[in-house]
Design a protein around this motif. Structure first.
Motif, PDB file in Angstrom:
ATOM      1  N   ARG A 173       0.853  -1.186   0.000  1.00 55.08           N
ATOM      2  CA  ARG A 173       0.000   0.000   0.000  1.00 55.08           C
ATOM      3  C   ARG A 173       0.886   1.230   0.000  1.00 55.08           C
ATOM      4  O   ARG A 173       1.166   1.821   1.036  1.00 55.08           O
ATOM      5  CB  ARG A 173      -0.931  -0.011   1.213  1.00 55.08           C
ATOM      6  N   ASP A 231       2.121   5.168  -0.830  1.00 57.33           N
ATOM      7  CA  ASP A 231       1.484   6.482  -0.909  1.00 57.33           C
ATOM      8  C   ASP A 231       1.352   6.874  -2.364  1.00 57.33           C
ATOM      9  O   ASP A 231       2.296   6.762  -3.139  1.00 57.33           O
ATOM     10  CB  ASP A 231       2.328   7.532  -0.177  1.00 57.33           C
ATOM     11  N   THR A 274      -1.259   6.709   4.104  1.00 58.82           N
ATOM     12  CA  THR A 274      -1.428   5.480   4.875  1.00 58.82           C
ATOM     13  C   THR A 274      -0.985   5.720   6.311  1.00 58.82           C
ATOM     14  O   THR A 274      -0.281   6.665   6.618  1.00 58.82           O
ATOM     15  CB  THR A 274      -0.591   4.339   4.262  1.00 58.82           C
ATOM     16  N   ARG A 287      -6.482   4.858   6.419  1.00 61.37           N
ATOM     17  CA  ARG A 287      -6.215   5.315   5.049  1.00 61.37           C
ATOM     18  C   ARG A 287      -7.030   6.562   4.776  1.00 61.37           C
ATOM     19  O   ARG A 287      -8.222   6.615   5.061  1.00 61.37           O
ATOM     20  CB  ARG A 287      -6.554   4.230   4.042  1.00 61.37           C
ATOM     21  N   ASP A 314      -6.974   1.154   8.533  1.00 61.15           N
ATOM     22  CA  ASP A 314      -5.890   0.232   8.210  1.00 61.15           C
ATOM     23  C   ASP A 314      -6.041  -1.009   9.074  1.00 61.15           C
ATOM     24  O   ASP A 314      -6.123  -0.921  10.296  1.00 61.15           O
ATOM     25  CB  ASP A 314      -4.535   0.902   8.479  1.00 61.15           C
TER      26      ASP A 314
END
Length: 698
Positions: free
Chosen positions: A564, A566, A631, A635, A694
């Protein structure tokens, strides 16, 4: 004895004392040969033809042996014997008679055979005549016909060579024509050497057959003792008519070519406008000497070759200049782009069998943009000449400038079209501009009459991606149709974007769709590395040939470093450009969807639009929009709008009928958190949206 021979010849009753006056008038002698008795009577004219006095001949054929050489006698006996055995009624033969002074004289005899009832030959009545002048005239006519045939063939070769040289565009083309089996070899030449004058020296460009190169002669001075140098120095040909003459006049050169069995040579200066541009040597191995006619033909051939060579040299100089201009117009280097593997290639069109010699208006470019974005450009200016290359260079610079200013893709394309329309040219151009955010994989693509892009997915499949398009650059401005629709597509990590010009697609006898399908199959089967793939595609274009140049750009989105990462997207919106605002809205909605935040796409788009509108209405500059995926414990999507004004936003009462003053209230209502930050001489208004918690480590 009955005469069965149908002979038209008969002798008078008082013959041979009184020869036939007609025969005598034509200087012909008669004879009557009794085959049974072995007696052959001849009249006075026949005696004269055999150069015999009457007292030297006893009416027996054997007596003629003193005048007919043995070889001629055997040949004559064979002719007569064959005629007698074959039942022929007559025979004729040429033979030589040795005169009293020892000289040989050609003679012709014609005999008519008379047979009895059973067909047995009994008698031969015939004539003899001096055939020396006849054969001399025949030989002269034969020689004349042979010379005319040789001259006709040589002239034909000169004409064919001149016609072939008319299609020669390069110096190598000229050499190939001359070395072709239908070229100078028909004149009997064994090999060809040629040199060009460069800076007071002669540089060899055609070295003759394998093994014929003489060390030290690749570059020679004009004043050196070589036949080619002499031809250039004196502006006159050098004809060498024998090996002995060659060895005597040019011993150094002769030692190097002795093994070629050269018997003669002709070295011709190549002259244009009274100035030598080079020299050519024709080497022969089966002749000695040159007639005046042959020398004139070779000199005429040299003049034709000179004109073709000069034309080819001018063409190559122009092409070198044009190609230098085109290379200067293309990007010297391609910048490295974080998150992407790149490969670009350009191949000039092939002409006359010479690959990469023509010039065109194809180009590529890669433009780094703010916020980690990159702009990829592929285009093709109409035409294949220096003007096309010059227009291409200007158009490339303009597109780069408009993109770097932060304009959205549709605006970049529209402004480039206006620029081209206002330029002093009648050329149009096709173009495709793709703006990519490599962190999200979102591409915005604008197409101006150009080919659609291709995308190769990580599973190896490759397909054409249809993109809505507008008119080519220049034409859209001329016809007032500057609206360029924007297509949006996504690149997953590992996907390859391919942009190219039509030189890579078009094939003789195939339509464009077939060409795109063939290219897709080639890309799908190609190497994984973008540089290797680009080389493979250019090699295929070279093998196929064709009269169009090729520009190619490949971009692979790299695999992400984490699950994940940015993401970030940046866009500039200028005042008075409603299209830019609309494009930004579409960009935000598409990007938010790719980040998995589609459930809040409406709220994010509405807040961003309000923040951008505030800048455009209440400041005098542009709005720089940045979209980030954050993140952490949760999120979030963050929207930032920067401007050059230091004035902070303030809440105003809208009133019951007011159309403004509700912006900050809207932002406060829809966002999870928002704020204002000072940025240099301006400020940044930002807002954040929580899109998902998250999950943290398992």
């Amino acid at each position: 004895m009955a005469d069965r021979g149908a002979s038209p010849l008969s002798l008078p009753d008082d013959w041979p004392d009184h020869p036939d006056p007609i025969l005598a008038l034509n200087r012909m002698g008669g004879f009557d040969w009794d085959l049974d008795a072995g007696v052959m009577q001849m009249d006075a004219q026949a005696h004269e033809i055999f150069d015999l006095r009457p007292d030297e001949y006893d009416d027996h054929p054997e007596t003629l042996g003193s005048r007919v050489p043995p070889g001629e006698a055997r040949r004559l006996d064979t002719v007569v014997s064959q005629a007698l055995k074959a039942g022929s009624e007559n025979y004729g033969a040429y033979f030589r008679v040795r005169c009293r002074d020892g000289s040989l004289r050609w003679t012709h005899t014609q005999g008519y055979i008379r047979r009895d009832e059973s067909g047995r030959p009994r008698r031969i009545i015939g004539i003899v005549r001096d055939a020396t002048q006849e054969l001399r005239d025949t030989e002269a006519r034969r020689d004349q016909a042979l010379q005319e045939d040789i001259r006709r063939r040589q002239t034909n070769v000169v004409q064919l060579t001149t016609a072939a040289l008319a299609h020669a565009r390069t110096v190598q083309d000229v050499i190939d024509v001359l070395k072709d089996t239908h070229g100078l070899t028909h004149l009997g030449a064994t090999s060809l050497v040629m040199g060009l004058v460069e800076a007071g020296r002669i540089r060899l460009i055609a070295e003759g057959p394998a093994g014929s190169f003489v060390p030290g002669t690749d570059v020679t001075g004009i004043d050196e003792p070589y036949p080619m140098s002499e031809a250039v120095r004196t502006l006159s040909p050098r004809f060498i008519e024998s090996p002995e003459e060659f060895a005597e006049r040019y011993p150094g050169l002769w030692r190097g070519i002795t093994g070629l069995n050269i018997t003669s040579a002709a070295y011709l200066p190549l002259i244009v406008q009274a100035r030598p541009i080079g020299a050519m040597g024709l080497l022969y191995s089966d002749r000695r000497g040159f007639t005046a006619e042959e020398r004139n033909i070779l000199v005429a051939l040299g003049s034709s070759i000179s004109q073709s060579l000069q034309r080819a040299m001018f063409y190559e100089q122009e092409m070198d200049l044009a190609q230098g201009l085109q290379q200067a117009m293309l990007p010297r280097t391609i910048p490295s782009v974080p998150g992407a593997d790149l490969a670009v290639r350009y191949r000039a069109a092939s002409i006359g069998g010479s690959p990469g010699r023509d010039i065109g208006g194809d180009w590529y470019d890669l433009i780094p943009l703010p916020g980690g974005r990159v702009g990829a450009v592929i285009g093709d200016v109409q035409g294949h000449d220096t003007h096309a290359a010059a227009v291409m260079g200007q158009l490339r610079i303009v597109l780069r400038a408009y993109a770097a200013e932060g304009h959205p893709p549709a605006t970049v394309m529209a402004r480039a079209s206006v620029f081209l329309d206002e330029l002093d040219t009648d050329r149009s151009a096709t173009c495709l501009y793709a703006e990519a955010d490599l962190s999200t994989g979102v591409l915005q693509v604008v197409r101006a009459g150009h080919l659609d892009p291709l995308v190769r997915r990580t599973d190896g499949s490759c397909r054409r991606v249809p993109v809505p398009g507008g008119l080519p650059l220049g034409l859209s401005a001329e016809f007032g149709r500057l609206d360029y629709p924007v297509g949006t597509m996504e690149l997953d990590p590992g996907d390859i974007l391919l942009l190219c010009t039509d030189g890579l697609v078009e094939q003789p006898g195939a339509d464009l769709d077939d060409g795109m399908e063939a290219l897709s199959a080639l890309v799908a089967a190609g190497p994984d590395d973008v540089r290797d793939l680009a080389d493979r595609l250019i090699d295929v274009a070279g093998e196929r040939g064709g009269g169009d140049d090729v520009a190619l750009l490949l971009l692979r989105r790299r695999a992400l470093d984490s699950a994940r990462p940015d993401g970030r997207l940046k866009q500039r919106v200028t005042p008075g450009d409603p299209e830019a605002l609309a494009e930004t809205r579409r960009m935000i909605r598409t990007t938010v969807g790719t980040w998995g935040a589609g459930e809040r796409a409406d709220e994010i788009e509405l807040v961003a639009d309000e923040m951008i509108t505030n800048v455009l209405m209440h400041t005098e500059g542009s709005a720089v929009v940045t979209l980030r995926a954050l993140t952490g414990s949760e999120r979030r999507v963050r929207v930032e709008v920067e401007d050059s004004s230091s004035a902070l936003p303030r809440r105003r009462e809208a009133g019951e009928s007011g159309v403004s003053g509700r912006g900050l209230l809207l932002i406060e209502t829809l966002t999870d958190v928002w704020g204002v930050e000072a940025r240099g001489g301006g400020k940044c208004v930002w807002s954040e949206f929580v899109v998902a918690k998250d999950p943290g480590p398992a």
